[in-house]
Design a protein around this motif. Structure first.
Motif, PDB file in Angstrom:
ATOM      1  N   LEU A 155       0.821  -1.218   0.000  1.00 43.79           N
ATOM      2  CA  LEU A 155       0.000   0.000   0.000  1.00 43.79           C
ATOM      3  C   LEU A 155       0.851   1.262   0.000  1.00 43.79           C
ATOM      4  CD1 LEU A 155      -2.912  -0.923   2.462  1.00 43.79           C
ATOM      5  CD2 LEU A 155      -3.015  -0.685  -0.025  1.00 43.79           C
ATOM      6  N   SER A 156       1.951   1.247   0.743  1.00 45.86           N
ATOM      7  CA  SER A 156       2.811   2.429   0.813  1.00 45.86           C
ATOM      8  C   SER A 156       3.438   2.733  -0.545  1.00 45.86           C
ATOM      9  CB  SER A 156       3.918   2.228   1.855  1.00 45.86           C
ATOM     10  OG  SER A 156       3.372   2.015   3.126  1.00 45.86           O
ATOM     11  N   ILE A 157       4.048   1.718  -1.138  1.00 45.83           N
ATOM     12  CA  ILE A 157       4.678   1.912  -2.451  1.00 45.83           C
ATOM     13  C   ILE A 157       3.629   2.252  -3.506  1.00 45.83           C
ATOM     14  CG2 ILE A 157       6.009   0.796  -4.279  1.00 45.83           C
ATOM     15  CD1 ILE A 157       7.682   1.410  -1.829  1.00 45.83           C
ATOM     16  N   GLY A 158       2.488   1.537  -3.461  1.00 52.42           N
ATOM     17  CA  GLY A 158       1.424   1.789  -4.435  1.00 52.42           C
ATOM     18  C   GLY A 158       0.837   3.184  -4.315  1.00 52.42           C
ATOM     19  N   SER A 159       0.629   3.657  -3.078  1.00 57.49           N
ATOM     20  CA  SER A 159       0.045   4.988  -2.866  1.00 57.49           C
ATOM     21  C   SER A 159       0.968   6.089  -3.361  1.00 57.49           C
ATOM     22  CB  SER A 159      -0.252   5.206  -1.377  1.00 57.49           C
ATOM     23  OG  SER A 159      -1.144   4.229  -0.905  1.00 57.49           O
ATOM     24  N   VAL A 160       2.250   5.988  -2.991  1.00 58.32           N
ATOM     25  CA  VAL A 160       3.223   7.006  -3.423  1.00 58.32           C
ATOM     26  C   VAL A 160       3.386   6.985  -4.939  1.00 58.32           C
ATOM     27  CG1 VAL A 160       5.649   7.697  -3.294  1.00 58.32           C
ATOM     28  CG2 VAL A 160       4.453   6.997  -1.222  1.00 58.32           C
ATOM     29  N   ALA A 161       3.440   5.785  -5.525  1.00 57.87           N
ATOM     30  CA  ALA A 161       3.571   5.665  -6.984  1.00 57.87           C
ATOM     31  C   ALA A 161       2.344   6.251  -7.687  1.00 57.87           C
ATOM     32  CB  ALA A 161       3.762   4.209  -7.372  1.00 57.87           C
ATOM     33  N   SER A 162       1.146   6.046  -7.112  1.00 63.89           N
ATOM     34  CA  SER A 162      -0.087   6.591  -7.703  1.00 63.89           C
ATOM     35  C   SER A 162      -0.073   8.117  -7.698  1.00 63.89           C
ATOM     36  CB  SER A 162      -1.306   6.074  -6.943  1.00 63.89           C
ATOM     37  OG  SER A 162      -1.385   4.677  -7.018  1.00 63.89           O
ATOM     38  N   LEU A 163       0.373   8.694  -6.595  1.00 65.62           N
ATOM     39  CA  LEU A 163       0.470  10.154  -6.519  1.00 65.62           C
ATOM     40  C   LEU A 163       1.472  10.695  -7.530  1.00 65.62           C
ATOM     41  CD1 LEU A 163       0.425  10.670  -2.625  1.00 65.62           C
ATOM     42  CD2 LEU A 163      -1.392  11.254  -4.242  1.00 65.62           C
ATOM     43  N   CYS A 164       2.597   9.984  -7.658  1.00 56.97           N
ATOM     44  CA  CYS A 164       3.612  10.418  -8.623  1.00 56.97           C
ATOM     45  C   CYS A 164       3.117  10.258 -10.064  1.00 56.97           C
ATOM     46  CB  CYS A 164       4.896   9.623  -8.441  1.00 56.97           C
ATOM     47  SG  CYS A 164       5.763   9.969  -6.899  1.00 56.97           S
ATOM     48  N   LEU A 165       2.242   9.269 -10.276  1.00 61.16           N
ATOM     49  CA  LEU A 165       1.732   9.009 -11.625  1.00 61.16           C
ATOM     50  C   LEU A 165       0.894  10.174 -12.135  1.00 61.16           C
ATOM     51  CD1 LEU A 165       1.873   6.730 -13.727  1.00 61.16           C
ATOM     52  CD2 LEU A 165      -0.258   5.832 -12.786  1.00 61.16           C
ATOM     53  N   PHE A 166       0.175  10.820 -11.214  1.00 59.38           N
ATOM     54  CA  PHE A 166      -0.647  11.977 -11.607  1.00 59.38           C
ATOM     55  C   PHE A 166       0.214  13.154 -12.054  1.00 59.38           C
ATOM     56  CE2 PHE A 166      -3.841   9.868  -8.824  1.00 59.38           C
ATOM     57  CZ  PHE A 166      -4.830   9.710  -9.781  1.00 59.38           C
ATOM     58  N   THR A 167       1.433  13.203 -11.547  1.00 56.69           N
ATOM     59  CA  THR A 167       2.333  14.318 -11.898  1.00 56.69           C
ATOM     60  C   THR A 167       3.489  13.840 -12.770  1.00 56.69           C
ATOM     61  OG1 THR A 167       3.575  13.971  -9.845  1.00 56.69           O
ATOM     62  CG2 THR A 167       1.773  15.560  -9.773  1.00 56.69           C
ATOM     63  N   ARG A 168       3.274  12.732 -13.481  1.00 53.93           N
ATOM     64  CA  ARG A 168       4.350  12.146 -14.293  1.00 53.93           C
ATOM     65  C   ARG A 168       4.837  13.087 -15.386  1.00 53.93           C
ATOM     66  NH1 ARG A 168       3.068   6.564 -17.286  1.00 53.93           N
ATOM     67  NH2 ARG A 168       1.691   7.967 -18.457  1.00 53.93           N
ATOM     68  N   ASP A 169       3.925  13.888 -15.932  1.00 46.64           N
ATOM     69  CA  ASP A 169       4.302  14.814 -17.003  1.00 46.64           C
ATOM     70  C   ASP A 169       5.157  15.966 -16.488  1.00 46.64           C
ATOM     71  OD1 ASP A 169       2.877  13.239 -18.738  1.00 46.64           O
ATOM     72  OD2 ASP A 169       1.018  14.399 -18.499  1.00 46.64           O
ATOM     73  N   TYR A 170       5.125  16.209 -15.185  1.00 40.49           N
ATOM     74  CA  TYR A 170       5.870  17.334 -14.609  1.00 40.49           C
ATOM     75  C   TYR A 170       7.087  16.882 -13.801  1.00 40.49           C
ATOM     76  CZ  TYR A 170       1.218  19.169 -15.598  1.00 40.49           C
ATOM     77  OH  TYR A 170       0.030  19.490 -16.208  1.00 40.49           O
ATOM     78  N   LEU A 171       7.082  15.613 -13.382  1.00 31.70           N
ATOM     79  CA  LEU A 171       8.186  15.091 -12.563  1.00 31.70           C
ATOM     80  C   LEU A 171       9.118  14.235 -13.408  1.00 31.70           C
ATOM     81  CD1 LEU A 171       6.775  13.872  -9.123  1.00 31.70           C
ATOM     82  CD2 LEU A 171       8.367  15.732  -9.517  1.00 31.70           C
TER      83      LEU A 171
END
Length: 200
Positions: free
Chosen positions: A19-35
């Motif tokens: 859940l920890s890795i999945g949650s952080v990865a999901s948040l990063c996925l929303f900002t993938r175009d900027y990060l």
């Protein structure tokens, strides 16, 4: 019963890891175009480092493997595939996985060493307390025994004439010393019960 509880605890750790890795990865996925994906790698590495302070080794290894796979699949182009076209990206992913793995293992070893040290310190403190109590009790035992023996020697002595009043006083001292001795013996028995774990 304890083994079942341990298994439940480990299952919860696996769940926390995913859940920890999945949650952080999901948040990063929303900002993938900027990060940049390298920043995402650093973020996932931090998450693995934080998890290493709380989880056992196997859930930690899962988090390290999962974070490397997620970084590759979702954040390194081409997306949604495990194929990496750039050699630099391949090297980065390998280094990320090695660092996450080493960090997880080392932190887990440090935690285990700290626990062993704490257990040793508790044992040392317990032995110090036990020895102090034993010394105190041995002194407390000698005093009434000396009183009883001295009083009996005086009563039985043929060279010294003792009045009835003095005899009564000596008998009273013997009684008091006997009660005190009995109390100290009970303390010793309680200590042995504590040591054997009968009494907490």
């Amino acid at each position: 019963m304890s083994s079942i509880l341990d298994q439940i605890k480990i299952r919860n750790q696996y769940l926390v890891s995913v859940l920890s890795i999945g949650s952080v990865a999901s948040l990063c996925l929303f900002t993938r175009d900027y990060l940049d994906y390298k920043i995402v790698g650093y973020i996932l590495l931090v998450v693995v480092s934080v998890l290493s302070m709380f989880l056992a080794i196997l859930p930690l290894l899962l988090s390290a493997i999962l974070s490397a796979l997620i970084l590759n699949f979702f954040f390194i182009q081409p997306y949604y595939t495990f194929h990496i076209s750039d050699a630099e990206d391949s090297l980065l992913l390998v280094l990320f996985f090695i660092i996450a793995l080493v960090n997880a293992v080392l932190t887990n070893k440090i935690r285990r060493a700290e626990k062993i040290l704490q257990v040793k310190e508790v044992r040392v403190n317990t032995m110090k307390l036990y020895n102090a109590l034993l010394d105190s009790l041995s002194h407390e035992l000698r005093t009434p025994i000396s009183t009883i023996m001295g009083a009996i020697d005086t009563i039985q002595s043929k060279s010294v004439s003792i009045s009835e009043e003095n005899k009564e006083n000596l008998y009273s001292e013997i009684e008091k010393a006997s009660l005190r001795l009995n109390h100290q013996v009970e303390n010793l028995l309680n200590m042995s019960r504590l040591e054997s774990g009968v009494v907490q």
